[in-house]
Scaffold this motif. Sequence first.
Motif, PDB file in Angstrom:
ATOM      1  N   UNK A  60      94.439  -0.273  33.497  1.00 42.99           N
ATOM      2  CA  UNK A  60      95.792  -0.793  33.617  1.00 42.99           C
ATOM      3  C   UNK A  60      96.719   0.303  34.117  1.00 42.99           C
ATOM      4  N   UNK A  61      97.838  -0.117  34.673  1.00 41.76           N
ATOM      5  CA  UNK A  61      98.817   0.847  35.176  1.00 41.76           C
ATOM      6  C   UNK A  61      99.290   1.737  34.026  1.00 41.76           C
ATOM      7  N   UNK A  64     101.449   0.615  30.708  1.00 40.90           N
ATOM      8  CA  UNK A  64     101.289  -0.832  30.481  1.00 40.90           C
ATOM      9  C   UNK A  64     101.516  -1.175  29.005  1.00 40.90           C
ATOM     10  N   UNK A  65     101.009  -0.328  28.121  1.00 43.62           N
ATOM     11  CA  UNK A  65     101.182  -0.623  26.700  1.00 43.62           C
ATOM     12  C   UNK A  65     102.664  -0.541  26.297  1.00 43.62           C
ATOM     13  N   UNK A  66     103.365   0.485  26.791  1.00 43.53           N
ATOM     14  CA  UNK A  66     104.792   0.617  26.455  1.00 43.53           C
ATOM     15  C   UNK A  66     105.568  -0.591  26.973  1.00 43.53           C
ATOM     16  N   UNK A  67     105.205  -1.037  28.145  1.00 41.07           N
ATOM     17  CA  UNK A  67     105.864  -2.207  28.717  1.00 41.07           C
ATOM     18  C   UNK A  67     105.627  -3.432  27.837  1.00 41.07           C
ATOM     19  N   UNK A  68     104.387  -3.558  27.384  1.00 40.38           N
ATOM     20  CA  UNK A  68     104.054  -4.693  26.525  1.00 40.38           C
ATOM     21  C   UNK A  68     104.806  -4.591  25.198  1.00 40.38           C
ATOM     22  N   UNK A  69     104.878  -3.369  24.669  1.00 38.53           N
ATOM     23  CA  UNK A  69     105.590  -3.193  23.393  1.00 38.53           C
ATOM     24  C   UNK A  69     107.052  -3.601  23.513  1.00 38.53           C
ATOM     25  N   UNK A  71     108.185  -5.835  25.419  1.00 41.24           N
ATOM     26  CA  UNK A  71     108.205  -7.309  25.416  1.00 41.24           C
ATOM     27  C   UNK A  71     108.089  -7.845  23.997  1.00 41.24           C
ATOM     28  N   UNK A  72     107.239  -7.182  23.203  1.00 46.43           N
ATOM     29  CA  UNK A  72     107.041  -7.655  21.828  1.00 46.43           C
ATOM     30  C   UNK A  72     108.324  -7.518  21.018  1.00 46.43           C
ATOM     31  N   UNK A  73     109.117  -6.474  21.328  1.00 42.26           N
ATOM     32  CA  UNK A  73     110.382  -6.294  20.607  1.00 42.26           C
ATOM     33  C   UNK A  73     111.257  -7.533  20.742  1.00 42.26           C
ATOM     34  N   UNK A  75     110.222 -10.491  21.167  1.00 42.09           N
ATOM     35  CA  UNK A  75     109.575 -11.692  20.646  1.00 42.09           C
ATOM     36  C   UNK A  75     110.053 -12.016  19.245  1.00 42.09           C
ATOM     37  N   UNK A  78     107.650 -17.902  17.471  1.00 44.81           N
ATOM     38  CA  UNK A  78     107.492 -18.815  18.596  1.00 44.81           C
ATOM     39  C   UNK A  78     108.469 -19.986  18.458  1.00 44.81           C
ATOM     40  N   UNK A  80     109.851 -23.382  18.510  1.00 42.57           N
ATOM     41  CA  UNK A  80     109.251 -24.720  18.588  1.00 42.57           C
ATOM     42  C   UNK A  80     110.083 -25.552  19.539  1.00 42.57           C
TER      43      UNK A  80
ATOM     44  N   UNK B  58     100.848  -3.538  14.993  1.00 46.60           N
ATOM     45  CA  UNK B  58     100.858  -3.028  16.372  1.00 46.60           C
ATOM     46  C   UNK B  58      99.596  -2.254  16.718  1.00 46.60           C
ATOM     47  N   UNK B  65      94.361  -4.770  23.000  1.00 43.59           N
ATOM     48  CA  UNK B  65      94.876  -4.597  24.357  1.00 43.59           C
ATOM     49  C   UNK B  65      94.026  -3.594  25.130  1.00 43.59           C
ATOM     50  N   UNK B  73      92.579  -7.900  33.354  1.00 45.82           N
ATOM     51  CA  UNK B  73      93.078  -7.507  34.670  1.00 45.82           C
ATOM     52  C   UNK B  73      91.970  -7.610  35.722  1.00 45.82           C
ATOM     53  N   UNK B  87      98.775  -7.132  36.899  1.00 44.50           N
ATOM     54  CA  UNK B  87      99.426  -6.419  35.788  1.00 44.50           C
ATOM     55  C   UNK B  87     100.390  -7.350  35.046  1.00 44.50           C
ATOM     56  N   UNK B  91     100.118  -8.872  31.169  1.00 46.41           N
ATOM     57  CA  UNK B  91     101.168  -8.760  30.156  1.00 46.41           C
ATOM     58  C   UNK B  91     101.447 -10.132  29.523  1.00 46.41           C
TER      59      UNK B  91
END
Lengths: 213, 222
Positions: A60-61, A64-69, A71-73, A75, A78, A80, B58, B65, B73, B87, B91
């Motif tokens: 992955x680039x 990528x994990x920081x970017x995902x994290x 996003x999770x912030x 979230x 879910x 309804x 996490x 992950x 990917x 990418x 995500x």
Amino acid sequence: MNTELTRDDLLFEHAAGHLPEPIALVVDTHLALSAEARARFAACLALGGALLEEVEPEPLAAGAWQRLERKLERERALPRRESEPVDPRVPRPLRRLVPRGFDALPWRNLGPAQEVVLPIGPPGYRTRLLRLKAGKSVPRHTHEGHELTVVIEGGFTDVQGHHVRGDLVIADPSVEHRPIADPDGDCLCLAVTDAPLRLTGPIGRLLNPLLRI
Amino acid sequence: MTTTAPLCEAAPSAGLVIRRPRRLTAAMVEERDDRSRQEPAERARVRDLALVARTRDRDAFRRLFEHYGPRVKAYLRRLGADEDAAEDLTQEVFVSIWRRAAQFDPAKASVSTWVYTIARNKRIDSLRRDRTVLGEGDELDLEVDPAPCGDAVAEFNQMSARIMRAVETLPEEQKRLLKIFYFDEKPHSTIAAELGLPLGTVKSRLRLAIGKLRALLGDDRE
């Protein structure tokens, strides 16, 4: 070698995500109505899972994990979505196309049957809901391509047998069939053809240019 | 089309309904051993998903992950997504996994099957989003539950264990063809050109590989 299209071919292709949208819709409707089909399909997905473990991973680039994290912030639980009241007769995969129930659709009269053409998919496919009146039949016909039909309500009989709710019927170019609806009620089907049908009965041949069943 | 073949040891699950084999064969004992060998990794992933579901862990999510991200990917790239799209979609897949972790049921599917199903759905979803007038976030109703219902579960578990094992034991070339079939969505003629094989050979070998897996599923034809 048997080159006939089988339901397993469709399930494999569908699990691989290769089917064109109209055909995927028929298969999804079949899956929504048949627990037995879902079990088989689950095995096809398991094949995808097994291959996912086998595939050569692609790094992955960086970040990528920081970017995902990040996003999770954002979230939260879910959300309804308010589900609008839908006609429970409409199988889930069809609800986007039939939001207000089957009866609200602009049915077109074809004599023994009624049809609604559904606006989906790439050109070259004809995706329709067909309502065959109780005990009636449609003219004998063959197909230039395949015709896939899934029974949503009622049942019908053709050369391949008797088909009821949830059944997927695959008619290839060699099958000449003349479906007859069960006598005890209308038969509602979702049908996709990948080429115009050819009517082969004596009357059908005359009607062919006019009536595209 | 055959209707004649009775159930036999070699094809324990022929016929429309998936039946449980009656007797334990050497292959099945071996398969059980094999499954217990696989268990630690799968158990760890099941545990990680449960941690994500229960405590929004996490670290557990990061482990998932790191294992599945590069695989998802690769899957998306092989199916034609460019670097950036792969990418981005990866995500999205993991945001979905994060949201849906509580829905995972280890009795019904393996973690890899569950992840595969989400990746597959996301990919189809994005292809349709590109083509239709659907807006961003307007998710299509593509949820295909990878889980069969009720009585089918035990049979499904046996079946997917058999499939996992079967894939592992396929000859390298058939495995490669299957991967191409599943993950590359290329016309058979392109596959043939790339492998330097006649088209007929590719078709028949692919059929052979799928045929083997089909036999494990119980052939559908009557």
